[in-house]
Design a protein around this motif. Sequence first.
Motif, mmCIF file in Angstrom:
data_model
loop_
_atom_site.group_PDB
_atom_site.id
_atom_site.type_symbol
_atom_site.label_atom_id
_atom_site.label_comp_id
_atom_site.label_asym_id
_atom_site.label_seq_id
_atom_site.Cartn_x
_atom_site.Cartn_y
_atom_site.Cartn_z
ATOM 1 N N MET A 1 6.374 -12.557 2.017
ATOM 2 C CA MET A 1 5.017 -12.377 1.509
ATOM 3 C C MET A 1 4.015 -12.580 2.633
ATOM 4 O O MET A 1 4.103 -13.535 3.392
ATOM 5 N N GLU A 2 3.073 -11.648 2.735
ATOM 6 C CA GLU A 2 2.004 -11.759 3.718
ATOM 7 C C GLU A 2 0.666 -11.661 2.989
ATOM 8 O O GLU A 2 0.617 -11.336 1.794
ATOM 9 N N PHE A 3 -0.408 -11.929 3.719
ATOM 10 C CA PHE A 3 -1.733 -11.934 3.108
ATOM 11 C C PHE A 3 -2.729 -11.187 3.982
ATOM 12 O O PHE A 3 -2.664 -11.251 5.214
ATOM 13 N N ALA A 4 -3.619 -10.456 3.338
ATOM 14 C CA ALA A 4 -4.718 -9.772 4.014
ATOM 15 C C ALA A 4 -6.021 -10.388 3.510
ATOM 16 O O ALA A 4 -6.207 -10.559 2.295
ATOM 17 N N GLU A 5 -6.889 -10.708 4.431
ATOM 18 C CA GLU A 5 -8.184 -11.286 4.070
ATOM 19 C C GLU A 5 -9.195 -10.157 3.884
ATOM 20 O O GLU A 5 -9.626 -9.531 4.846
ATOM 21 N N LEU A 6 -9.541 -9.887 2.630
ATOM 22 C CA LEU A 6 -10.510 -8.855 2.301
ATOM 23 C C LEU A 6 -11.837 -9.517 1.944
ATOM 24 O O LEU A 6 -11.886 -10.723 1.677
ATOM 25 N N PRO A 7 -12.934 -8.776 1.914
ATOM 26 C CA PRO A 7 -14.204 -9.381 1.507
ATOM 27 C C PRO A 7 -14.113 -9.962 0.096
ATOM 28 O O PRO A 7 -13.939 -9.241 -0.885
ATOM 29 N N GLY A 8 -14.190 -11.274 -0.006
ATOM 30 C CA GLY A 8 -14.169 -11.936 -1.301
ATOM 31 C C GLY A 8 -12.806 -12.010 -1.966
ATOM 32 O O GLY A 8 -12.716 -12.389 -3.145
ATOM 33 N N LEU A 9 -11.745 -11.669 -1.254
ATOM 34 C CA LEU A 9 -10.419 -11.653 -1.875
ATOM 35 C C LEU A 9 -9.337 -11.848 -0.835
ATOM 36 O O LEU A 9 -9.317 -11.165 0.199
ATOM 37 N N ARG A 10 -8.418 -12.768 -1.133
ATOM 38 C CA ARG A 10 -7.202 -12.919 -0.338
ATOM 39 C C ARG A 10 -6.092 -12.175 -1.071
ATOM 40 O O ARG A 10 -5.686 -12.563 -2.168
ATOM 41 N N MET A 11 -5.633 -11.079 -0.482
ATOM 42 C CA MET A 11 -4.668 -10.207 -1.151
ATOM 43 C C MET A 11 -3.274 -10.402 -0.580
ATOM 44 O O MET A 11 -3.054 -10.265 0.627
ATOM 45 N N SER A 51 6.392 0.856 3.936
ATOM 46 C CA SER A 51 5.744 0.655 2.637
ATOM 47 C C SER A 51 5.035 -0.694 2.575
ATOM 48 O O SER A 51 5.524 -1.700 3.105
ATOM 49 N N TYR A 52 3.899 -0.685 1.899
ATOM 50 C CA TYR A 52 3.123 -1.889 1.626
ATOM 51 C C TYR A 52 2.879 -1.949 0.122
ATOM 52 O O TYR A 52 2.416 -0.965 -0.468
ATOM 53 N N ALA A 53 3.197 -3.092 -0.489
ATOM 54 C CA ALA A 53 3.006 -3.248 -1.932
ATOM 55 C C ALA A 53 2.150 -4.477 -2.196
ATOM 56 O O ALA A 53 2.661 -5.608 -2.231
ATOM 57 N N PRO A 54 0.855 -4.296 -2.356
ATOM 58 C CA PRO A 54 -0.023 -5.444 -2.606
ATOM 59 C C PRO A 54 0.034 -5.906 -4.055
ATOM 60 O O PRO A 54 0.318 -5.129 -4.968
ATOM 61 N N ASP A 55 -0.232 -7.182 -4.258
ATOM 62 C CA ASP A 55 -0.511 -7.703 -5.588
ATOM 63 C C ASP A 55 -1.986 -7.424 -5.873
ATOM 64 O O ASP A 55 -2.853 -7.876 -5.107
ATOM 65 N N ALA A 61 0.335 -13.291 -6.339
ATOM 66 C CA ALA A 61 -0.166 -14.300 -5.413
ATOM 67 C C ALA A 61 -1.546 -13.975 -4.850
ATOM 68 O O ALA A 61 -2.060 -14.726 -4.012
ATOM 69 N N SER A 62 -2.150 -12.879 -5.295
ATOM 70 C CA SER A 62 -3.507 -12.556 -4.851
ATOM 71 C C SER A 62 -4.530 -13.430 -5.569
ATOM 72 O O SER A 62 -4.240 -14.053 -6.594
ATOM 73 N N GLY A 63 -5.738 -13.442 -5.008
ATOM 74 C CA GLY A 63 -6.793 -14.261 -5.582
ATOM 75 C C GLY A 63 -7.219 -13.785 -6.960
ATOM 76 O O GLY A 63 -6.956 -12.645 -7.363
ATOM 77 N N ARG A 64 -7.875 -14.667 -7.684
ATOM 78 C CA ARG A 64 -8.376 -14.374 -9.025
ATOM 79 C C ARG A 64 -9.890 -14.586 -9.046
ATOM 80 O O ARG A 64 -10.397 -15.578 -9.568
ATOM 81 N N PRO A 65 -10.630 -13.635 -8.478
ATOM 82 C CA PRO A 65 -12.070 -13.839 -8.298
ATOM 83 C C PRO A 65 -12.898 -13.706 -9.570
ATOM 84 O O PRO A 65 -14.094 -14.015 -9.561
ATOM 85 N N GLY A 66 -12.313 -13.162 -10.645
ATOM 86 C CA GLY A 66 -13.048 -13.064 -11.908
ATOM 87 C C GLY A 66 -13.745 -11.744 -12.127
ATOM 88 O O GLY A 66 -14.208 -11.473 -13.235
#
Length: 231
Positions: A1-11, A51-55, A61-66
């Motif tokens: 599992m890896e993570f990408a830091e997006l604006p307002g979201l850790r994906m 292939s890349y498969a984001p949550d 495991a991605s953020g839950r910003p609402g």
Amino acid sequence: MEFAELPGLRMAYRGWGPPEGRPVLLLPGGAADGGTWATVAARLADDGLRSYAPDPRGFGASGRPGRYGLTVSRDDVLAFCDALRLDWPVLVGHSSGAVVAALFAQAHPDRVAALVLEEPPPPVPLGLRLPPRPAGPFPYDWAAREAVVAELNAPDRAGWAGLDRITAPTLVVAGGPGSHLPQDELARVAERLPAGELVTIDAGHAVHASRPDEFVGAVRAFLRSRWVSGG
């Protein structure tokens, strides 16, 4: 599992295949996370594809910003591609993920090599119903599912016209009579796409999970016919 830091979201995302291979972005639908694509991605790696498969936001495991919905998920795809410097990816989406892929291709036609839309909910009122909310903790934000289902049940009237703006070669994968989606409308989606084609695999709604061999075979044949290879 890896993570990408997006604006307002850790994906969170998973990756398969050689780093130099053509990028394929796999977008899950329903309550699934990127892990649903593991079998498909491993087989695409044999073809030299990366292939890349984001949550999606609110899932796995991605953020839950609402803040949730199809349009914001479309924008997450753009931010993800920018963060990982994915140039001209193939987008593969299942169910609501297919709608997100189509919205991305409409908004950014110059960023997409090809599309595979597996059982995309068509832009007609569908009357979808959520199952009862699970008791106790579960691996996604319930509000994310509510937001997406509400949008699918009340589609934008311009949805059909939006299909005209998808210029990328597009394969629509229908699941046949075992699917809850109207198959005649899926055929209509494929007909409306400027470079669309339809294949039916009698597997129900989750074709990639129920019939991975046939799904991957259809995707391979489509990409080869459109000169999209791993290199």
